[in-house]
Motif scaffolding. Sequence first.
Motif, PDB file in Angstrom:
ATOM      1  N   ARG A 189       0.833  -1.215   0.000  1.00  0.00           N
ATOM      2  CA  ARG A 189       0.000   0.000   0.000  1.00  0.00           C
ATOM      3  C   ARG A 189       0.864   1.260   0.000  1.00  0.00           C
ATOM      4  N   LEU A 190       2.031   1.199   0.684  1.00  0.00           N
ATOM      5  CA  LEU A 190       2.937   2.341   0.679  1.00  0.00           C
ATOM      6  C   LEU A 190       3.442   2.608  -0.745  1.00  0.00           C
TER       7      LEU A 190
ATOM      8  N   ARG B 163       0.748   4.260  -2.725  1.00  0.00           N
ATOM      9  CA  ARG B 163       0.561   5.678  -2.428  1.00  0.00           C
ATOM     10  C   ARG B 163       1.604   6.530  -3.141  1.00  0.00           C
ATOM     11  N   HIS B 164       2.813   6.004  -3.289  1.00  0.00           N
ATOM     12  CA  HIS B 164       3.874   6.739  -3.996  1.00  0.00           C
ATOM     13  C   HIS B 164       3.694   6.716  -5.511  1.00  0.00           C
TER      14      HIS B 164
ATOM     15  N   GLU C 107       0.431   6.507  -7.443  1.00  0.00           N
ATOM     16  CA  GLU C 107      -1.024   6.412  -7.562  1.00  0.00           C
ATOM     17  C   GLU C 107      -1.520   6.307  -9.001  1.00  0.00           C
TER      18      GLU C 107
ATOM     19  N   THR D 144      -0.923   0.062  -7.922  1.00  0.00           N
ATOM     20  CA  THR D 144      -2.170   0.290  -7.172  1.00  0.00           C
ATOM     21  C   THR D 144      -3.058  -0.954  -7.220  1.00  0.00           C
TER      22      THR D 144
END
Length: 920
Positions: A742-743, A746-747, A749, A755
């Motif tokens: 998930r990290l 987020r970087h 997107e 994703t």
Amino acid sequence: MARLVLRGRSAEIAHALSTLRRVARTRQGAVVTVAGAAGIGKSAFARAVADEARSLGFRVGMGQAGPETRAIPGAALLIALRSGPEPLLDSTTFSELASLYDRPIWLIDRIAELLAASATATPLLVAIDDVDIADDLTRLALKMLPARLSAVPVTWMLTSRTLSTVVLDETIEAAEAATAVARIVLRPLTGPDIDELARDRLGTVPAGEVLGAAGGNPFWADQLVRGLTTADATPPGPDDLDPVGMRATVRRRLGALSAGAVDLVRHAAVWGRPLSTADAAALLGGPDPSWAVELMREAGAGGVLTRAGETVAFPHAWVRDAVYAEIDAADRRARHRRCADILLDRPGGEAETAAHLDLAEAAGDVGLARRVLRTAAERVAANPAGAAVLARCGWTLVADLSSASMRDLARTATEILAGVERHGDVVTIADAVLAAASGPCLTTIEPGLWWHLAAMRSLVAAGRYDAVTERATPLLADARVTGADRTRLDSLAIAAAAGAGPRKSLQDLTVRAEQLLEDSAADPATRQTVASTRAVAARRLSRFGDAWRAVAAPVTPAPAATAERVRALQDVDRLDEAAALLEAVGAGAIAAGDFGHLQASVMLAAARQELDLGRLTTAGALALALAGQAPETQVAAHRVGAGAVLAEVRLHQGGPLDFTASDLPSSPVVEWSTGLRILHATAALRGDDTTAAVRMIMPIVAAYRNGYCSSQWSPSWSPLLLDIALRAGNRPLAEHIVEDARLVARHNEQVASWTGTARQVGGMLDGDAGELHAAVTILRGGPRPLLLARALTDHADLLVMAGDQSAAVPLLEEAADLYARSGAEAGVRAASTSLTRLGVRRRRETPAAVRSLTGWWSLTDTEQLVAHLIGAGHTNRSAATELGISPNTVNTHLRAVFGKLGVRSRVQLANVVRDQAAPK
């Protein structure tokens, strides 16, 4: 007298005897021709047939042509008429022929009358051995007599070497319209026949493969056996200078040749492989290739060389070694130099050129070194591996590093080797130059620093960051290093820190690297180092968009820089743009298996591109080719990257993984090391060894938690990691894996692969079908079919668990189709099994065109044919004859067979072929 026993000639003997029996029965004449290579046993065969003929009631006369009889008209025939205890012509009749000696036609006519009269009582066999070197009168007689005597029981048996069958051909042409002709060709003996030959003399068969060196040739096999019958004889090894007296035998044969033929044979020994007519002419320096042809024919007739088409070769390696050992050392060096001069102008012959130059001992020849390095530079684009070989060769010609001209040559070699990514060689040369200097930086700081910087650039490229730091530290403390050199040194020191340091230091290092770009002294090499450093730092922080922006503007056209840009594009799902860049550096023809022109870094980028696009066969072929180059480049990322791609391909194809602990690098910052561990752990998991799987991935987890990690990651690896954690029942580890995914999302997107994968693993952990549906939707917009196929199967599994089987079926069918189009047999089987459990039978299977990378079924049809023939005992030459192709083509196929089957000898190949043919 004991009858001669021939081994392995029963069919040929039977053919000859059937002809003799027919002559005795029908009272009609015949011609028997026997052809074979020098030493194949023609004379022994003729004697054996003659013995059998006598037992059938024939009177036999045997003659032999040779250099001593060629000057005497009719000698070979006349000797046959007067040989043995019961000559075909008595002394009185033979003496009468003397009056006709100066009238050849009348002489031949009288011989015909005498033979016809003699044959009325008893059938005759007239045998002439080595008729290919018979005198002109004998040749004329053979054109006339067989046809003239076709109505009487006279058999003509003529033997000839296959290199020159002119006499046989003209005899057959003149006789076959009138009389029967039996053609017999003696081929090399099989292994069991050679063994029996040894048993006849020794009473046993020597251990090992000693007799295999005879190549099926009875003469050379007999030479070996004779040597083994001497007192205290032991089987000779490959390094013996004179195995079983071979040199003495060869010396005698060379003594019978002309000076020109001996010169040719010596050139052939130094050449070291089959010698073509064109190459022979070039080595001899003759004005006309026809001159070389005559010498090749003479050497073949002398039994030293064998001929096949337009090439000659030695009967086996020991003959070549014996000739080679007889050449004077200075002459030998000159001949190696001549060979190198010819091969240097031929693309593809770089390894042979280097080998010849090494044996020519030409160190210190500045002109030669310049020529070699100039040729290497010209071949960088088309053949990087060949260019590297020549550049290393040019370096070995550098003799005195105290000389400025020699150091210039070393610098040229270094620049070429760096350009083709042979970074270990660059460091070796740089260290040698620095060691030869009077101080750490030669006599002044500037020239010495160039070598330090060259070594450090290669160390950075090779991922040997600790070595860079060790070298950079004392130089950074040297106040004499200023200006552009200081900027170059700073850039390399920062690159090493960014590659090996903890993640918390990467932001600061990126800022420091960017500040170097403000220095007007920063040259293109420095700017490229800074761009790569920024990209590495961004990748290690999982900021793949930043990594692309760092290298988006090309700084240099070097293939390694292009590969860096390709990798950055792949990380942000821009595979179409990556394909265009690969095309620009020559990676557009890879589907045809043409990889020889690709640099190792480009090959790795292309392998990942093919893997991402689901083209598994090409990805695997690229990875295999890269694995072959990795020992030359000495770059850990090349070896580990090749292993990771190949492992993922084999997992998808359902093949086994060849794994040893040494495959896994100890350092967590070696690129691709993370993936290689995950993939081997997945293989262990599929083998139900959960403990081993967890043990393999824990160093990755520990390194990440401690702030270290590789700068190479793939979205396909997160689901594999999660599988291991869930199977091990390690919920905290599973949550850690999902949070990491998930990290990354987020970087990044805007990147579907990252994703979508984050939603996928989150849904798998929480059992959330909605999250998996979202993951599938996102990944449909991405470019990776296998990533989508995995998400589809995960989504389907959750739907089945929730009782919604009807919704799961189309997802599984779509996944199976995606897997099938990629050749991912394991995925096809898994999806098909799930469908079967749901009562659905899938019609389509993996396309037949998809071929495994290793094992028997990875072989092409032709490769399987070659394997069967070689496994059955054929030589390359006899296999080529069977298949109607050249021995060189057989050799090419055989190398591929050895590589795909993982065998190293013909014995091992025979075992594989036998096992394959055994009933299952």
